[in-house]
Motif scaffolding. Sequence first.
Motif, PDB file in Angstrom:
ATOM      1  N   ARG A  61       0.829  -1.210   0.000  1.00  0.00           N
ATOM      2  CA  ARG A  61       0.000   0.000   0.000  1.00  0.00           C
ATOM      3  C   ARG A  61       0.861   1.257   0.000  1.00  0.00           C
ATOM      4  O   ARG A  61       0.645   2.184  -0.800  1.00  0.00           O
ATOM      5  CB  ARG A  61      -0.903  -0.015   1.227  1.00  0.00           C
ATOM      6  N   ASP A  62       1.844   1.300   0.893  1.00  0.00           N
ATOM      7  CA  ASP A  62       2.684   2.490   0.982  1.00  0.00           C
ATOM      8  C   ASP A  62       3.502   2.677  -0.289  1.00  0.00           C
ATOM      9  O   ASP A  62       3.710   3.810  -0.745  1.00  0.00           O
ATOM     10  CB  ASP A  62       3.600   2.385   2.199  1.00  0.00           C
ATOM     11  N   ASP A  63       3.951   1.579  -0.870  1.00  0.00           N
ATOM     12  CA  ASP A  63       4.705   1.646  -2.125  1.00  0.00           C
ATOM     13  C   ASP A  63       3.823   2.148  -3.263  1.00  0.00           C
ATOM     14  O   ASP A  63       4.239   2.965  -4.080  1.00  0.00           O
ATOM     15  CB  ASP A  63       5.253   0.251  -2.451  1.00  0.00           C
ATOM     16  N   ALA A  64       2.580   1.660  -3.297  1.00  0.00           N
ATOM     17  CA  ALA A  64       1.661   2.037  -4.371  1.00  0.00           C
ATOM     18  C   ALA A  64       1.212   3.488  -4.263  1.00  0.00           C
ATOM     19  O   ALA A  64       0.931   4.138  -5.277  1.00  0.00           O
ATOM     20  CB  ALA A  64       0.450   1.112  -4.352  1.00  0.00           C
ATOM     21  N   LEU A  65       1.128   4.008  -3.031  1.00  0.00           N
ATOM     22  CA  LEU A  65       0.682   5.386  -2.830  1.00  0.00           C
ATOM     23  C   LEU A  65       1.791   6.403  -3.068  1.00  0.00           C
ATOM     24  O   LEU A  65       1.513   7.594  -3.228  1.00  0.00           O
ATOM     25  CB  LEU A  65       0.153   5.565  -1.406  1.00  0.00           C
ATOM     26  N   GLN A  66       3.041   5.953  -3.097  1.00  0.00           N
ATOM     27  CA  GLN A  66       4.149   6.890  -3.256  1.00  0.00           C
ATOM     28  C   GLN A  66       4.022   7.775  -4.504  1.00  0.00           C
ATOM     29  O   GLN A  66       4.241   8.996  -4.431  1.00  0.00           O
ATOM     30  CB  GLN A  66       5.474   6.100  -3.261  1.00  0.00           C
ATOM     31  N   PRO A  67       3.613   7.240  -5.660  1.00  0.00           N
ATOM     32  CA  PRO A  67       3.474   8.109  -6.844  1.00  0.00           C
ATOM     33  C   PRO A  67       2.354   9.142  -6.729  1.00  0.00           C
ATOM     34  O   PRO A  67       2.310  10.085  -7.524  1.00  0.00           O
ATOM     35  CB  PRO A  67       3.171   7.109  -7.965  1.00  0.00           C
ATOM     36  N   ALA A  68       1.445   8.987  -5.768  1.00  0.00           N
ATOM     37  CA  ALA A  68       0.368   9.961  -5.596  1.00  0.00           C
ATOM     38  C   ALA A  68       0.876  11.284  -5.032  1.00  0.00           C
ATOM     39  O   ALA A  68       0.164  12.293  -5.068  1.00  0.00           O
ATOM     40  CB  ALA A  68      -0.719   9.386  -4.679  1.00  0.00           C
ATOM     41  N   ASP A  69       2.098  11.282  -4.521  1.00  0.00           N
ATOM     42  CA  ASP A  69       2.739  12.507  -4.037  1.00  0.00           C
ATOM     43  C   ASP A  69       1.882  13.213  -2.979  1.00  0.00           C
ATOM     44  O   ASP A  69       1.477  14.369  -3.144  1.00  0.00           O
ATOM     45  CB  ASP A  69       3.028  13.454  -5.202  1.00  0.00           C
ATOM     46  N   LEU A  70       1.628  12.503  -1.891  1.00  0.00           N
ATOM     47  CA  LEU A  70       0.842  13.062  -0.790  1.00  0.00           C
ATOM     48  C   LEU A  70       1.774  13.869   0.110  1.00  0.00           C
ATOM     49  O   LEU A  70       2.082  13.479   1.234  1.00  0.00           O
ATOM     50  CB  LEU A  70       0.160  11.929  -0.017  1.00  0.00           C
ATOM     51  N   TYR A  71       2.204  15.025  -0.380  1.00  0.00           N
ATOM     52  CA  TYR A  71       3.289  15.777   0.248  1.00  0.00           C
ATOM     53  C   TYR A  71       2.823  16.745   1.334  1.00  0.00           C
ATOM     54  O   TYR A  71       3.639  17.303   2.071  1.00  0.00           O
ATOM     55  CB  TYR A  71       4.060  16.568  -0.810  1.00  0.00           C
ATOM     56  N   SER A  72       1.510  16.991   1.428  1.00  0.00           N
ATOM     57  CA  SER A  72       1.020  17.976   2.381  1.00  0.00           C
ATOM     58  C   SER A  72      -0.197  17.452   3.128  1.00  0.00           C
ATOM     59  O   SER A  72      -1.057  16.792   2.544  1.00  0.00           O
ATOM     60  CB  SER A  72       0.638  19.274   1.654  1.00  0.00           C
ATOM     61  N   ARG A  73      -0.291  17.775   4.394  1.00  0.00           N
ATOM     62  CA  ARG A  73      -1.432  17.357   5.198  1.00  0.00           C
ATOM     63  C   ARG A  73      -2.691  18.133   4.827  1.00  0.00           C
ATOM     64  O   ARG A  73      -3.801  17.792   5.243  1.00  0.00           O
ATOM     65  CB  ARG A  73      -1.129  17.521   6.688  1.00  0.00           C
ATOM     66  N   LYS A  74      -2.549  19.193   4.026  1.00  0.00           N
ATOM     67  CA  LYS A  74      -3.683  20.037   3.651  1.00  0.00           C
ATOM     68  C   LYS A  74      -4.312  19.621   2.322  1.00  0.00           C
ATOM     69  O   LYS A  74      -5.312  20.224   1.911  1.00  0.00           O
ATOM     70  CB  LYS A  74      -3.235  21.500   3.570  1.00  0.00           C
ATOM     71  N   LEU A  75      -3.745  18.647   1.665  1.00  0.00           N
ATOM     72  CA  LEU A  75      -4.320  18.204   0.398  1.00  0.00           C
ATOM     73  C   LEU A  75      -5.729  17.658   0.613  1.00  0.00           C
ATOM     74  O   LEU A  75      -6.001  16.977   1.606  1.00  0.00           O
ATOM     75  CB  LEU A  75      -3.445  17.115  -0.231  1.00  0.00           C
TER      76      LEU A  75
END
Length: 296
Positions: free
Chosen positions: A57-71
């Motif tokens: 799951r964590d590997d698959a979500l990496q390309p989603a670029d969840l870089y901010s808690r405000k997204l």
Amino acid sequence: MAMASSAYAPAGGVGAHARPGRPRFIQHKKEAFWFYRFLSIVYDHVINPGHWTEDMRDDALQPADLYSRKLRVVDVGGGTGFTTLGIVKHVDPENVTLLDQSPHQLEKAKQKDALKGVTIMEGDAEDLPFPTDTFDRYVSAGSIEYWPDPQRGIKEAYRVLRIGGVACLIGPVYPTFWLSRFFADMWMLFPKEEEYIEWFKRAGFKDVKLKRIGPKWYRGVRRHGLIMGCSVTGVKREHGDSPLQLGPKAEDVSKPVNPITFLFRFLMGTICAAYYVLVPIYMWIKDQIVPKGMPI
């Protein structure tokens, strides 16, 4: 997970010509509703350990670029919230929406403390109840295989994203081994990698990329297919709806279903699903027996 139908990819989708006429017995929405009524009881403990681990799951979500808690993030077909748990590691729960068609799966999600604050709601992946240009990120894991029309669902992903937003769709890959291919064709949608890419491009996404994922014990062998086999991402570069035009939806759930037909499809689909519960057990045993470094 979102629910399903028997049609593969109508309205001109690439899959409509690639592998026509596949039965997909379980994949009518009404059968799938009852299928998940029972599967939801053991989903997190039976399905995830073999097909959808936290590392995957964590590997698959990496390309989603969840870089901010405000997204602002929507998890479509999120089921029991397993993928949502990965999202809230990076994004504030108050900014996350979890949507699924199965109320039984959603009840499991509501019981998870880490998802308190997440908006949890029923909805259809092919007809999302959100305005155009709403979210910064669209995530869907283990859901596309249940969509009557994958192209329509990806078109909706494009619509609800803001300009610059990223869609991350995680799903199965088509098997090449004959027996696995038979059960996959009978059960649900296992797209080929090139089909994912084509669906994203047709919907209007740019910078489309595909990342292969899989459980560690698979050793890269993909001949049996994977219920979670790839993570596909695309970027929305323009405001508004997708430029792709589609016809009517593939399935009308308001139409009555013959009870004998319903029962037959439900039972056949369940048998095929059982095969894909056994596959990871078989592969795990091989991984324990066959010396490391050798193919399995």
